[in-house]
Write a protein that holds these residues in place. Sequence first.
Motif, PDB file in Angstrom:
ATOM      1  N   ARG A  75     -30.147 -18.377  25.430  1.00 28.92           N
ATOM      2  CA  ARG A  75     -30.018 -17.178  26.035  1.00 28.92           C
ATOM      3  C   ARG A  75     -30.527 -15.884  25.192  1.00 28.92           C
ATOM      4  NH1 ARG A  75     -23.673 -16.156  27.485  1.00 28.92           N
ATOM      5  NH2 ARG A  75     -24.554 -14.063  28.086  1.00 28.92           N
ATOM      6  N   SER A  76     -30.882 -16.060  23.936  1.00 24.99           N
ATOM      7  CA  SER A  76     -31.410 -15.016  23.270  1.00 24.99           C
ATOM      8  C   SER A  76     -32.914 -15.018  23.526  1.00 24.99           C
ATOM      9  CB  SER A  76     -31.183 -15.286  21.605  1.00 24.99           C
ATOM     10  OG  SER A  76     -31.502 -16.119  21.313  1.00 24.99           O
ATOM     11  N   GLU A  79     -32.812 -14.125  28.065  1.00 25.88           N
ATOM     12  CA  GLU A  79     -32.366 -13.192  28.552  1.00 25.88           C
ATOM     13  C   GLU A  79     -33.193 -11.781  28.357  1.00 25.88           C
ATOM     14  OE1 GLU A  79     -27.585 -14.508  29.023  1.00 25.88           O
ATOM     15  OE2 GLU A  79     -28.282 -12.870  27.453  1.00 25.88           O
ATOM     16  N   ALA A  82     -36.223 -12.237  30.716  1.00 24.08           N
ATOM     17  CA  ALA A  82     -35.694 -12.077  32.265  1.00 24.08           C
ATOM     18  C   ALA A  82     -35.500 -10.469  32.449  1.00 24.08           C
ATOM     19  CB  ALA A  82     -34.654 -12.833  32.704  1.00 24.08           C
ATOM     20  N   GLU A  83     -35.015  -9.706  31.561  1.00 25.81           N
ATOM     21  CA  GLU A  83     -34.681  -8.571  31.817  1.00 25.81           C
ATOM     22  C   GLU A  83     -35.762  -7.540  31.873  1.00 25.81           C
ATOM     23  OE1 GLU A  83     -31.246  -7.031  29.378  1.00 25.81           O
ATOM     24  OE2 GLU A  83     -31.866  -4.968  29.676  1.00 25.81           O
ATOM     25  N   ARG A  88     -33.468 -12.551  37.669  1.00 22.08           N
ATOM     26  CA  ARG A  88     -32.040 -13.068  37.427  1.00 22.08           C
ATOM     27  C   ARG A  88     -32.307 -14.522  36.988  1.00 22.08           C
ATOM     28  NH1 ARG A  88     -30.091 -10.453  42.086  1.00 22.08           N
ATOM     29  NH2 ARG A  88     -28.659 -12.251  42.686  1.00 22.08           N
ATOM     30  N   ILE A  89     -31.338 -14.939  36.246  1.00 21.80           N
ATOM     31  CA  ILE A  89     -31.378 -16.411  35.668  1.00 21.80           C
ATOM     32  C   ILE A  89     -30.523 -17.179  36.252  1.00 21.80           C
ATOM     33  CG2 ILE A  89     -31.172 -17.625  33.520  1.00 21.80           C
ATOM     34  CD1 ILE A  89     -31.411 -14.942  31.971  1.00 21.80           C
ATOM     35  N   TRP A  91     -28.872 -20.714  36.239  1.00 26.76           N
ATOM     36  CA  TRP A  91     -28.741 -21.925  35.308  1.00 26.76           C
ATOM     37  C   TRP A  91     -28.143 -23.032  36.074  1.00 26.76           C
ATOM     38  CZ3 TRP A  91     -30.919 -20.870  30.744  1.00 26.76           C
ATOM     39  CH2 TRP A  91     -30.837 -19.594  30.182  1.00 26.76           C
ATOM     40  N   LEU A 106     -22.886 -19.945  28.697  1.00 29.34           N
ATOM     41  CA  LEU A 106     -23.453 -19.337  29.412  1.00 29.34           C
ATOM     42  C   LEU A 106     -22.764 -18.403  30.507  1.00 29.34           C
ATOM     43  CD1 LEU A 106     -26.013 -22.313  30.517  1.00 29.34           C
ATOM     44  CD2 LEU A 106     -26.280 -20.466  28.768  1.00 29.34           C
TER      45      LEU A 106
END
Length: 311
Positions: A75-76, A79, A82-83, A88-89, A91, A106
């Motif tokens: 995530r680190s 995210e 993606a931002e 959008r993500i 999973w 998640l």
Amino acid sequence: MVQLGQFPPARHVIAHISDTHFLGGGRPLYGTVDTDPTLGFALQLLERSNLSIEAIVFTGDLADLAEPEAYERLRSIVEPAAERMGARIVWVMGNHDERPAYSKGLFGHETTEPQDRVEMIGGLRIISLDSTVPGYHHGAILDSQLEWLRDVLAEPAADGSLLALHHPPLPSPVEIMAILELQQMDRLAEVIRGTDVRGILAGHLHHAMSGMFAGIPVSVAAATCYTIDPSAPVGSLLGVDGAQSINLVHVYDDQILHSIVPAVETRPVSGFPDSVLERLGQLTAEQRLEAFSNKASTFNLAEVESSSAPA
Ligand SMILES: [Fe+2]
Ligand SMILES: [Fe+2]
């Protein structure tokens, strides 16, 4: 933007990434494969592209041993990128993931339930379907999941649906992987045939592959960790540190394109900056054809020149 060919721009652009296989504490996979930099590099390429990527779909095997820290680190890395892209993500569960750690890591809610979700990207529906079997590496879909899927698909989406699941509903060119395939594929076929599902995104095989299932094109993305060589001697299984890639998915009104993007360093040998396209955009269609397609144009002669034998 000037339309140069017969197709207007894609309605949606998404990225398809698979099999990151992160280990806790950043440990290298098999003691030798550094998983994080390849994914980081792939995300850098997506950002550099300036494409309007609306979603990044990860088709499973996100963490190799489902360690909480692996999901945290994933995530680190994902995210913030993606931002910045405004993407959008999405999973998707893989056989190396475990539902409790995956759902907690998640989605902040620990559960052993199948991880099935729907994400709307404008009019495009992306369905994340959990094809995993707790404690095993092969794939299966429960009756209750098929019922859920049938319900979801009862109402078509404006731009259609993409079904994302880890185990591809296809045969495998690597024989031994047949043991780990999705079981009872015919039951899934029966639910999605004739619906608005326009494409299936999958992973698991660690090499890029495409096929058809229930009349729907299937695209398997390779892996960002290590890849499997489908040309390895018959009967063997050969994982290699090379040829990692991700896919770009361009969704048009009547077409879906899956383009493979190498996620490893490459050496540029030709090309030109976007200013060339800008200039071509100012010409008429006929002038453009002469400037860029005619083999005798100054542009093409310069290309030929660069490959000529030295005088
Ligand atoms: Fe995998
Ligand atoms: Fe897998």
